[in-house]
Scaffold this active site. Structure first.
Site, short mmCIF file in Angstrom:
data_model
loop_
_atom_site.label_atom_id
_atom_site.label_comp_id
_atom_site.label_asym_id
_atom_site.label_seq_id
_atom_site.Cartn_x
_atom_site.Cartn_y
_atom_site.Cartn_z
N SER A 244 0.70 -1.21 0.08
CA SER A 244 0.04 -0.07 0.22
C SER A 244 1.24 1.33 0.16
O SER A 244 2.08 1.49 0.25
CB SER A 244 -0.56 0.36 1.42
OG SER A 244 0.15 -0.35 2.24
N GLU B 213 0.59 5.59 0.95
CA GLU B 213 0.65 7.06 1.76
C GLU B 213 0.39 8.23 0.98
O GLU B 213 1.35 8.46 0.64
CB GLU B 213 0.74 6.44 3.08
CG GLU B 213 0.37 7.49 4.15
CD GLU B 213 0.43 7.38 4.95
OE1 GLU B 213 0.36 6.23 5.81
OE2 GLU B 213 1.50 8.23 5.85
N ASP C 153 -1.26 12.88 16.58
CA ASP C 153 -0.10 13.50 17.08
C ASP C 153 -1.00 15.04 16.98
O ASP C 153 -1.97 15.96 16.79
CB ASP C 153 0.65 14.46 15.97
CG ASP C 153 1.50 13.55 15.36
OD1 ASP C 153 1.75 12.29 16.35
OD2 ASP C 153 2.12 13.49 14.19
N GLN D 18 15.24 16.52 4.99
CA GLN D 18 14.49 16.03 5.45
C GLN D 18 14.34 14.52 6.27
O GLN D 18 13.16 15.10 7.53
CB GLN D 18 13.11 16.06 4.46
CG GLN D 18 11.49 16.09 4.16
CD GLN D 18 10.97 15.68 3.45
OE1 GLN D 18 11.53 14.58 2.28
NE2 GLN D 18 10.66 15.99 2.84
N PHE E 53 12.05 14.10 10.46
CA PHE E 53 11.26 13.95 10.69
C PHE E 53 11.82 12.48 11.84
O PHE E 53 10.75 12.25 12.95
CB PHE E 53 10.66 13.20 9.00
CG PHE E 53 9.58 13.80 8.15
CD1 PHE E 53 9.55 14.96 8.58
CD2 PHE E 53 10.00 12.97 7.25
CE1 PHE E 53 8.80 14.98 7.32
CE2 PHE E 53 9.69 13.73 5.62
CZ PHE E 53 8.82 15.21 6.26
N HIS F 248 4.70 -0.85 3.69
CA HIS F 248 3.12 0.20 3.36
C HIS F 248 4.59 1.86 3.14
O HIS F 248 4.70 2.01 3.63
CB HIS F 248 2.59 0.23 4.62
CG HIS F 248 1.65 1.76 4.29
ND1 HIS F 248 0.44 1.54 4.02
CD2 HIS F 248 2.20 2.98 5.60
CE1 HIS F 248 0.06 3.33 4.14
NE2 HIS F 248 1.23 3.47 4.64
#
Length: 291
Positions: A10, A12, A104, A207, A211, A261
């Site tokens: 999958s 996102e 969050d 980046q 994260f 994913h």
């Protein structure tokens, strides 16, 4: 390379901001749809900031691609009434899978909304909708950064499963052993649902570092050192990132992970590259097999 067909692959997205973001997502989604993932998932902004954007993106994704889309639903914002209305909207739109998360806390918010934890949201969806939705939950192989202890984090995940979760997807990581260790730990607690690893391609190391600092994902020192050594040599960063992540994905699948994913960040190329490297089935390859 062949993989068992019951594995779930999958991808996102996040709801785009503004017309330019929407155009970028449309382009990326059209390319990623040719990979024929089992489903797309669409995130939900902190404090519900993109709630309407999530519904809109989910609907548009299903209409444009014919591929199922799973909205993220967060505890953080909303009343029983607003969450029920959202669930009803998803059911009416033909959504069959929900990703239920605590979410969050945005700046300035000390407590979540009507549900404090994801297990409460899962139980509510089950109670109200029965088996209308396949409920996916999140988990942290390297443990949630706010968890008081690893044991407490495992207990929290087990509660979500007992509340009715059907499967789980993990926060991303770059150490396959962390995933296998986590699966072993929760299996010992009686958890037998599929736990699909979350995969973050590395194309912009700065980046990914930012994260990772926020979400508690560990970047192994050898990867960090090598990446930092490349400096501004973007081609080397991307080639090494692609190799490292593809090798980890192979290790995960060989070790029994029930799929992958991919966090696309609304870009097509990084996920497409990994998909090809791993020899995962695409719409084209399935058509050839069927023919």
């Amino acid at each position: 390379m062949t993989h068992v067909s019951q594995n779930s692959f999958s991808i996102e997205f996040f709801p785009p901001k503004g017309p330019k973001g929407a155009a970028r997502l449309d382009k990326a989604r059209a390319r990623l749809a040719t990979l024929a993932p089992d489903f797309f998932s669409v995130t939900f902004g902190a404090g519900g900031t993109t709630r309407s954007g999530t519904l809109e993106t989910v609907t548009r994704t299903m209409q444009a691609t014919g591929i199922p889309a799973a909205p993220h639903l967060s505890c953080i914002e909303g009343t029983h009434t607003s969450i029920n209305e959202l669930l009803d909207s998803y059911k009416a739109a033909g959504v069959e899978r929900i990703v239920a998360l605590r979410g969050d806390l945005p700046d300035g918010m000390d407590q979540p909304g009507v549900f404090s934890y994801a297990n409460e949201l899962v139980a509510h969806i089950k109670q109200r909708h029965g088996d209308d939705f396949h409920i996916e939950v999140g988990c942290y192989p390297e443990y949630h950064p706010q968890a008081p202890s690893p044991a407490a984090d495992v207990e929290n995940f087990v509660r979500k499963v007992r509340a009715g979760a059907d499967s789980a997807m993990t926060q991303y990581f770059y150490n396959a052993d962390a995933y296998f260790n986590f699966v072993e730990e929760v299996s010992a607690q009686g958890v037998d649902i599929p736990i699909v690893p979350g995969i973050m391609p590395i194309t912009d190391f700065g980046q990914v570092s930012r994260f990772s600092a926020m979400c508690g994902a560990d970047i192994p020192r050898w990867i960090r050192q090598k990446m930092e050594g490349y400096g501004d040599d973007l081609a080397s960063v991307q080639a090494f990132g692609r190799e490292v992540v593809a090798r980890m994905c192979e290790q995960l699948l060989a070790g029994g992970a029930p799929g992958l994913h991919f966090y696309s960040l609304n870009k097509a190329q990084p996920t497409t590259d990994l998909w090809q490297d791993l020899g995962l089935p695409t719409a084209e390859s399935r058509a050839v097999q069927a023919g």
